[in-house]
Design an enzyme around this catalytic site. Structure first.
Site, short mmCIF file in Angstrom:
data_model
loop_
_atom_site.label_atom_id
_atom_site.label_comp_id
_atom_site.label_asym_id
_atom_site.label_seq_id
_atom_site.Cartn_x
_atom_site.Cartn_y
_atom_site.Cartn_z
CD GLU A 1 13.24 3.86 8.16
OE1 GLU A 1 12.97 4.61 8.80
OE2 GLU A 1 13.12 4.14 6.95
CD GLU B 1 10.42 12.28 11.68
OE1 GLU B 1 9.57 11.62 12.00
OE2 GLU B 1 11.51 11.59 11.10
CB CYS C 1 13.17 8.42 8.25
SG CYS C 1 14.07 7.38 7.19
CE LYS D 1 -1.97 2.66 2.98
NZ LYS D 1 -1.91 3.97 2.33
P1 ADP Z 1 2.87 10.50 7.73
O1 ADP Z 1 2.01 11.00 9.27
O2 ADP Z 1 4.22 11.15 7.59
O3 ADP Z 1 1.79 10.82 6.68
P2 ADP Z 1 2.05 7.80 8.43
O4 ADP Z 1 2.86 7.05 9.09
O5 ADP Z 1 0.83 8.29 8.78
O6 ADP Z 1 2.70 8.93 7.95
O7 ADP Z 1 1.89 7.27 6.72
C1 ADP Z 1 2.69 6.17 6.35
C2 ADP Z 1 1.76 5.18 5.56
O8 ADP Z 1 1.05 4.42 6.75
C3 ADP Z 1 0.92 5.65 4.48
O9 ADP Z 1 1.00 4.77 3.58
C4 ADP Z 1 -0.49 5.89 5.15
O10 ADP Z 1 -1.38 5.75 4.45
C5 ADP Z 1 -0.36 4.72 6.25
N1 ADP Z 1 -1.16 4.76 7.34
C6 ADP Z 1 -1.65 5.91 7.95
N2 ADP Z 1 -2.35 5.51 9.22
C7 ADP Z 1 -2.52 3.99 9.10
C8 ADP Z 1 -3.24 3.23 9.80
N3 ADP Z 1 -3.97 3.61 11.02
N4 ADP Z 1 -3.16 1.92 9.69
C9 ADP Z 1 -2.40 1.35 8.65
N5 ADP Z 1 -1.74 2.43 7.62
C10 ADP Z 1 -1.64 3.73 8.07
#
Ligand code: ADP
Length: 500
Positions: free
Chosen positions: A259, A394, A293, A184
């Site tokens: 990560e 961060e 990161c 995804k």
């Molecule tokens: P950022 O806050 O920097 O956008 P995230 O960690 O939220 O980073 O996003 C990284 C990835 O995790 C993206 O592909 C996002 O769609 C996915 N993501 C965000 N929230 C969830 C969740 N609750 N469960 C699974 N995947 C998630």
């Protein structure tokens, strides 16, 4: 002379679909992607739902349990990955343009990412056929070998800062080991990932081995992390989401690699050439507009050179050419999205309120081309205190915080004063001191007199809340395998433990 911008050659006005069980399919709705360089709609992509995640998981399960991939030889899997790497090279310019339009990063960085992604597939293609496992001597008449096998169905959730590269880091080792995948990408940046899977499809990958589901994290990512049909979840992103993923993975105790973020220190001693150190500091924090990161977001400078360092770094930061990534002259692009842009501006306000001294930047970049995009000028805060939010959290943007130290012990204390432990660097001409400091820094990726060199051959990951496990190198392949001991009794005679 005024430069006219060459229009990007890549076509974005086309169908961008999900890839499930070897077919490109529509989702339940569409999403407009915004070009961060001008705030305008770039294109529409299909968006998936939990149902699509479920279909992709089932396809990956079937492909693993019944399909040819797991039974393929390492040489066959390697051949496919080499073919894919060649295709990435053939399409490198188109892919780089796509990445730039979608993420905002300068073309020179996107080009580097494409070459690095191709190299990652080649590295794991090569590794697939190299010796793995070993034998141990056990009392005769048994022979024992330790072998590695694929884990099974791997869920892979990746972020928006390096879409193509993160997809490569996830898919290459997983496929080399014989797993099947449900990937995804971030809802903000799916374009190069879709192109990548189109290229994979052209290579003749069996259906269901790689599936790509587009959509939101909670809607599509979470069901992947929760599914009991998935054997492993690999995630790159924020600590907050990483904790959600780890929790979700408990349903079937799936294997987890994470990560996560960083607030990495770059320690500069006064014996090192100050101009070179300033040059590295700019590279450490402003690459990809700080959305890295492992960014060197805390510059920890010896008091003797502090004021001169801050002055020199600010002078150079002000000269960085901020603009649309597609302009070949651009050195730093916009932030990826409006939400990230607002978040970074909020952090800048926090820094000012906390009493840190704003040395440069701190504002939206102005100018004809820049007004509608998500640009923020390279920013430096000095006079910081260790417990400030801008020092501890961060920011993921072009914001450097400078911290001052007076001796080696204090430098190490400051460097380690973080919940994170992803990366760290020290700059000094004293090799003994460099060795001492690097050993003392609690981080997974470190550099002496350098920053940001990343090698597909070396493990990537962090200490503390920067994550679990390692990607890349042999460690990255290990993370996509189970370990099995095989004991063969060569002369079976009755054991007669119990009387007849
Ligand atoms: P950022 O806050 O920097 O956008 P995230 O960690 O939220 O980073 O996003 C990284 C990835 O995790 C993206 O592909 C996002 O769609 C996915 N993501 C965000 N929230 C969830 C969740 N609750 N469960 C699974 N995947 C998630």
């Amino acid at each position: 002379m005024a430069m006219t911008l060459a229009a990007p050659k890549v076509k974005v006005d086309r169908a961008w679909q999900l890839y499930i069980d070897g077919k490109f399919v529509d989702g339940g709705s569409t999403r407009e992607l915004i070009n961060p360089a001008d705030g305008k709609v770039l294109c529409k992509v299909q968006e998936g739902t939990a149902k699509h995640a479920e279909a992709a998981i089932k396809a990956a399960r079937k492909a693993f349990d019944e399909g040819p991939w797991r039974k393929s030889t390492a040489a066959e899997r390697a051949a496919l990955l080499f073919k894919l790497a060649d295709k990435i090279d053939e399409h490198a310019e188109e892919l780089a343009e796509l990445e730039t339009l979608n993420c905002g990063k300068p073309l020179r960085e996107a080009r580097f990412d494409m070459a690095d992604a191709a190299q990652c597939f080649r590295y794991y293609a090569g590794l697939a056929t190299k010796p793995n496992g070993f034998t141990v001597e056990v009392p005769a008449p048994s022979v024992t070998s330790i072998v590695r096998e694929p884990i099974g169905v791997c869920g892979q959730i990746i972020p928006w800062n390096f879409p193509m590269l993160m997809a490569a880091w996830k898919l290459a080792p997983a496929l080399a080991a014989g797993n099947t995948c449900v990937l995804k990408p971030s809802e903000f940046t799916p374009l190069t990932v879709i192109r990548l899977v189109e290229l994979l499809d052209e290579c003749g990958l069996p259906p269901g081995v790689v599936n790509v589901v587009l959509g939101l994290g909670p809607e599509v990512g979470l069901p992947i992390a929760e599914s009991t049909l998935v054997d492993k979840i690999a995630f790159t992103g924020s600590v907050k989401t990483g904790k959600v993923i780890a929790q979700a993975a408990l349903t079937n105790l799936k294997k987890v690699t994470l990560e996560l973020g960083g607030k990495s220190p770059m320690v500069v001693f006064s014996d090192f050439d100050i101009d070179t150190a300033v040059d590295y500091a700019l590279f450490a924090i402003y690459c990809n507009a700080g959305q890295v990161c492992s960014a060197g977001s805390r510059i920890v400078v010896e008091d003797k050179i502090h004021d001169e360092f801050v002055k020199k770094m600010s002078e150079r930061a002000k000269k960085i050419k901020v603009g649309p990534g597609i302009d070949p002259e651009t050195e730093m692009g916009p932030l990826v999205s409006e939400s990230q842009y607002k978040r970074v501006l909020e952090y800048i306000e926090v820094g000012k309120k906390e009493g840190a001294k704003l040395q440069c930047g701190g504002t939206k970049s102005e100018g004809k081309e820049l007004n509608e995009g998500f640009y923020i000028n390279p920013t430096i805060f000095s006079d910081t205190k260790r417990d400030m939010r801008i020092v501890q959290e961060e920011i993921f943007g072009p914001v450097a915080v400078i911290q001052k130290f007076s001796d080696e012990k204090e430098a190490v204390d400051i460097a380690n004063d973080s919940a994170y432990g992803l990366a760290g660097a020290v700059f000094t001409n004293d090799i003994t001191r460099a060795n001492r400091v690097i050993k003392a820094i609690r981080a997974g990726i470190t550099w002496v007199n350098g920053y940001h060199n990343t090698y597909n051959e070396c493990p990537w990951g962090g200490y503390k809340q920067s994550g679990w496990g390692r990607e890349l190198g042999t460690f990255g392949l290990d993370a996509y395998t189970e370990v099995k001991q095989v004991n063969i009794n060569l002369e079976p005679v009755a054991v007669e433990w119990f009387q007849k």
